[in-house]
Design a protein around this motif. Sequence first.
Motif, mmCIF file in Angstrom:
data_model
loop_
_atom_site.group_PDB
_atom_site.id
_atom_site.type_symbol
_atom_site.label_atom_id
_atom_site.label_comp_id
_atom_site.label_asym_id
_atom_site.label_seq_id
_atom_site.Cartn_x
_atom_site.Cartn_y
_atom_site.Cartn_z
ATOM 1 N N ASP A 74 0.825 -1.208 0.000
ATOM 2 C CA ASP A 74 0.000 0.000 0.000
ATOM 3 C C ASP A 74 0.861 1.260 0.000
ATOM 4 O OD1 ASP A 74 -2.474 -1.191 -0.211
ATOM 5 O OD2 ASP A 74 -2.817 -1.258 1.953
ATOM 6 N N THR A 135 -4.715 8.754 1.862
ATOM 7 C CA THR A 135 -4.904 9.205 3.251
ATOM 8 C C THR A 135 -3.590 9.194 4.023
ATOM 9 O OG1 THR A 135 -5.261 6.958 4.033
ATOM 10 C CG2 THR A 135 -7.234 8.179 3.359
ATOM 11 N N ASN A 137 -2.343 6.318 4.880
ATOM 12 C CA ASN A 137 -2.435 5.065 5.650
ATOM 13 C C ASN A 137 -2.711 3.892 4.730
ATOM 14 O OD1 ASN A 137 -2.530 6.198 8.477
ATOM 15 N ND2 ASN A 137 -4.208 7.281 7.504
ATOM 16 N N THR A 142 -7.926 5.678 -2.679
ATOM 17 C CA THR A 142 -8.027 7.102 -2.999
ATOM 18 C C THR A 142 -9.490 7.531 -3.167
ATOM 19 O OG1 THR A 142 -7.536 6.553 -5.304
ATOM 20 C CG2 THR A 142 -5.710 7.353 -3.968
HETATM 21 N N1 UDP Z 1 -3.431 3.551 -1.013
HETATM 22 C C1 UDP Z 1 -3.320 3.390 0.352
HETATM 23 N N2 UDP Z 1 -3.936 4.280 1.183
HETATM 24 C C2 UDP Z 1 -4.676 5.319 0.723
HETATM 25 C C3 UDP Z 1 -4.831 5.451 -0.675
HETATM 26 C C4 UDP Z 1 -4.200 4.555 -1.518
HETATM 27 O O1 UDP Z 1 -2.661 2.482 0.821
HETATM 28 O O2 UDP Z 1 -5.207 6.102 1.529
HETATM 29 C C5 UDP Z 1 -2.700 2.631 -1.903
HETATM 30 C C6 UDP Z 1 -3.396 1.302 -2.143
HETATM 31 O O3 UDP Z 1 -2.427 0.300 -2.277
HETATM 32 C C7 UDP Z 1 -4.079 1.538 -3.475
HETATM 33 C C8 UDP Z 1 -3.051 2.368 -4.207
HETATM 34 O O4 UDP Z 1 -2.523 3.222 -3.185
HETATM 35 O O5 UDP Z 1 -4.355 0.341 -4.174
HETATM 36 C C9 UDP Z 1 -3.571 3.196 -5.339
HETATM 37 O O6 UDP Z 1 -4.776 3.831 -4.973
HETATM 38 P P1 UDP Z 1 -6.179 3.400 -5.625
HETATM 39 O O7 UDP Z 1 -6.279 1.915 -5.748
HETATM 40 O O8 UDP Z 1 -7.244 4.089 -4.873
HETATM 41 O O9 UDP Z 1 -6.021 4.039 -7.075
HETATM 42 P P2 UDP Z 1 -7.059 4.079 -8.297
HETATM 43 O O10 UDP Z 1 -7.831 2.774 -8.295
HETATM 44 O O11 UDP Z 1 -7.970 5.235 -8.063
HETATM 45 O O12 UDP Z 1 -6.171 4.264 -9.496
#
Ligand code: UDP
Length: 238
Positions: A74, A135, A137, A142
């Motif tokens: 993450d 965040t 964390n 997102t």
């Molecule tokens: N992530 C996280 N904490 C947060 C936001 C994002 O750990 O508060 C990490 C998580 O591994 C996530 C990655 O960042 O899979 C990318 O974010 P997200 O999957 O929300 O991206 P999107 O699907 O919008 O491209």
Amino acid sequence: MAQPVYERVVVKLSGEALAGPAGFGVDQAIVEAIAADIAACRRLGVAIALVVGGGNIFRGVEVSNRGVSRPTGDTMGMLATVMNSLVLEAAIERHGAAAATLSAVPMPTVCDHFSRRRAIELLNEGRVVVLAGGTGNPYFTTDTTAVLRAAELDCEAVLKATNVDGVYDADPKRDKSARRYDRLSPGEALERNLKIMDSTAFALARENAMPIIVFSIREPGAIEAVLRGQGRATIVAG
Ligand code: UDP
């Protein structure tokens, strides 16, 4: 032309929205089109905080089977969002709007650290505030970040850009009989297990009465159209 419906919003872009047909990395033509759209929204006077995902580079949950722990994965995902944020910040400035990136993961040599006070100051100065690092964390997304920041920064709505023109009861790309909603509540989205956002994001939206406007980013000027109340979208609100 219609006046904007909202004065202050969070725009949520998934990492995939930046990737283009390759499904990975950053497609510069797409970035330029999105940046032009956001700069046009600024010219309308709308205050914009932008939350960008990282799925075009890295998702934590995808690496937990490669000997990397979920929290470390993450963290890597959060770093991916920082890369996307810097790409967008630069592109938005090229299109004539002032922008600044704030990261929830401290990286003082790269950009300022997120704080509510600093973000509000920058919004009030007329900058597009690009919110990097989710965040800060693990175990969050997102999408949840977008709802959280919208509530914290006194925004009126989250504009969630996707590849489809709203919320459907099934995947419209796979199921031709999928039904599109014009409007539904976050509670219904949770009950029906609609996959447009994760359940933490919907729960936070419900608790804070934060509307989520789901629309397709594929049309040029899509964000401006939604802000003018003209775009095709699903409103998720209680
Ligand atoms: N992530 C996280 N904490 C947060 C936001 C994002 O750990 O508060 C990490 C998580 O591994 C996530 C990655 O960042 O899979 C990318 O974010 P997200 O999957 O929300 O991206 P999107 O699907 O919008 O491209």
